[in-house]
Design an enzyme around this catalytic site. Structure first.
Site, mmCIF file in Angstrom:
data_model
loop_
_atom_site.group_PDB
_atom_site.id
_atom_site.type_symbol
_atom_site.label_atom_id
_atom_site.label_comp_id
_atom_site.label_asym_id
_atom_site.label_seq_id
_atom_site.Cartn_x
_atom_site.Cartn_y
_atom_site.Cartn_z
ATOM 1 N N SER A 131 1.228 -1.218 -0.059
ATOM 2 C CA SER A 131 0.272 0.244 0.349
ATOM 3 C C SER A 131 0.849 1.089 -0.321
ATOM 4 O O SER A 131 1.753 1.541 0.785
ATOM 5 C CB SER A 131 -0.526 -0.409 0.988
ATOM 6 O OG SER A 131 -1.639 1.468 1.293
ATOM 7 N N GLU A 133 0.107 4.372 1.602
ATOM 8 C CA GLU A 133 0.048 4.165 3.193
ATOM 9 C C GLU A 133 1.628 4.186 3.712
ATOM 10 O O GLU A 133 2.163 4.309 4.466
ATOM 11 C CB GLU A 133 -0.887 4.148 3.965
ATOM 12 C CG GLU A 133 -2.493 4.355 3.701
ATOM 13 C CD GLU A 133 -2.326 5.243 3.695
ATOM 14 O OE1 GLU A 133 -2.105 6.152 5.348
ATOM 15 O OE2 GLU A 133 -3.667 6.126 3.309
ATOM 16 N N TYR A 154 -2.422 0.246 10.451
ATOM 17 C CA TYR A 154 -2.742 -0.354 9.361
ATOM 18 C C TYR A 154 -1.241 -0.503 7.952
ATOM 19 O O TYR A 154 -0.794 -1.249 7.585
ATOM 20 C CB TYR A 154 -3.774 0.324 8.153
ATOM 21 C CG TYR A 154 -3.690 -0.585 6.942
ATOM 22 C CD1 TYR A 154 -4.054 -1.552 6.937
ATOM 23 C CD2 TYR A 154 -3.540 0.320 5.884
ATOM 24 C CE1 TYR A 154 -4.243 -1.438 4.904
ATOM 25 C CE2 TYR A 154 -3.178 0.381 4.319
ATOM 26 C CZ TYR A 154 -3.668 -1.015 4.218
ATOM 27 O OH TYR A 154 -3.888 -1.247 2.738
#
Length: 357
Positions: A131, A133, A154
């Site tokens: 990801s 992120e 996460y």
């Protein structure tokens, strides 16, 4: 014989589009699903064929990313050619509320799949859904050499999964790839994610069923693309001669405020009349800007996006309006047709109650 693919997270947004893609390419597709007391497969119900029929190419198997024995058993029994590991607790804001669960499913779940693959001796190619992120506050645009600076449980779990994939590639010679996908959206996006939450709210406002849309940080800037194009990139990664890690994104950057303005203007509404800020939706630590430099994917995979930011907004609004029984403006339908994609309401298949496992 048809190639076999095993997909974790097959009932999610990415998994459903990937299953469609692989079935269209002639694959036999196996998906991991969790047992629940209610049906949770509406995104793939239009693909499902009763296993008692002939010529079935989609099979669903009960299991969980916390159960390493079942994962090893399934991989050994299926003998897949390709494994696409998409399953995770994937909501960034929620990861602050359930950090341990997020770490277990999103981080350790990847180790369990990799170890199951190693121990089973199955020579499958492995895709790990990484990801954007993970980059956190790293300077934009971000590419494969950008440092990871995770800003949520996460993101931290995804960093663990990324390096576990690299380690198993280097230590055991697995064909293992990380696809570092930037934000990708569609009408099948979960309804608690800001893009789908927005387009669904617009449809309900127009239908008179909702008045306000409550959101958090409107200044966050993201690189948003169309999910079916990103699943094509996943497949391409596993067709290469050597395993590599790839950043996938459009290179465009827009704020949440931009998404709101585009979506509301498309149907003639003013977001100032309907959008309210609720502090509960702010994250304890924010990631300000994520934008992809997907040069490697363009050069080595031949991948580039076709659906623009404005196209994406119109596609999502059209589908959610139709799901509410409204007549959409129709530009989203035209865009999908032009790009060769089907226009399918995310709830269209949910009304077709078919036998399952």
């Amino acid at each position: 014989m048809a190639r076999k693919a095993f997909i974790t997270g097959i009932t999610g947004q990415d998994g459903s589009y990937l299953a469609e893609l692989l079935l269209a390419k002639g694959y036999e597709v196996h998906g991991l699903i969790r047992k629940a007391s209610t049906f949770n497969t509406y995104r793939i119900d239009h693909l499902f064929v009763d296993p008692h029929e002939t010529m079935v190419r989609l099979f669903l198997h009960y299991g969980d990313l916390s159960d390493s024995n079942q994962l090893t058993h399934l991989i050994y029994e299926i003998q897949p050619d390709e494994i696409y590991h998409l399953g995770a607790q994937s909501h960034v804001r929620v990861s602050f509320d359930i950090p341990e669960y997020t770490g277990d499913r999103t981080g350790l779940g990847t180790i369990r799949i990799l170890e199951a693959l190693r121990r089973s001796g199955v020579k499958a190619r492995f895709y790990q859904a990484s990801s954007s992120e993970m980059f956190g506050q790293a300077p934009a645009p971000q590419n494969e050499q950008s440092p990871f600076q995770p800003r949520s449980p996460y993101a931290a779990a995804k960093v663990y999964a990324f390096w576990a994939t690299v380690n198993y590639r280097e230590a055991y010679g697995l064909f293992a790839c990380n696809g570092i996908l930037f934000n990708h959206e569609s009408p099948r996006r979960g309804e608690t994610f800001v893009t789908r939450k927005t387009t669904r709210a617009i449809a309900q406002i127009l239908a008179g069923r909702q008045r306000y849309l409550y959101l958090g940080n409107l200044n966050a800037r993201r690189d948003w693309g169309y999910t079916p194009e990103y699943t094509e990139a996943m497949w391409l990664m596993l067709q290469q001669d050597q395993p590599q890690d790839y950043v996938i994104g459009t290179g465009e950057c827009h704020s949440v405020q931009d998404f709101l303005a585009e979506a509301f203007a498309y149907v003639g509404l003013d977001p100032r009349e309907h959008v309210r800020i609720d502090p509960r939706y702010f994250r304890p630590t924010e990631t300000d800007i994520l934008v992809a430099d997907a040069t490697r994917a363009r050069n080595e995979l031949g991948w580039s996006p076709r659906v623009t930011f404005k196209d994406l907004v119109r596609i999502m609004v059209d589908v959610d309006m139709e799901a509410e029984g409204l007549q959409p403006p129709g530009e989203g339908k035209a865009i999908l047709s032009k790009c060769g994609y089907a226009f399918l309401s995310p709830l269209a298949a949910a009304t077709q109650m078919r036998p399952r496992l």
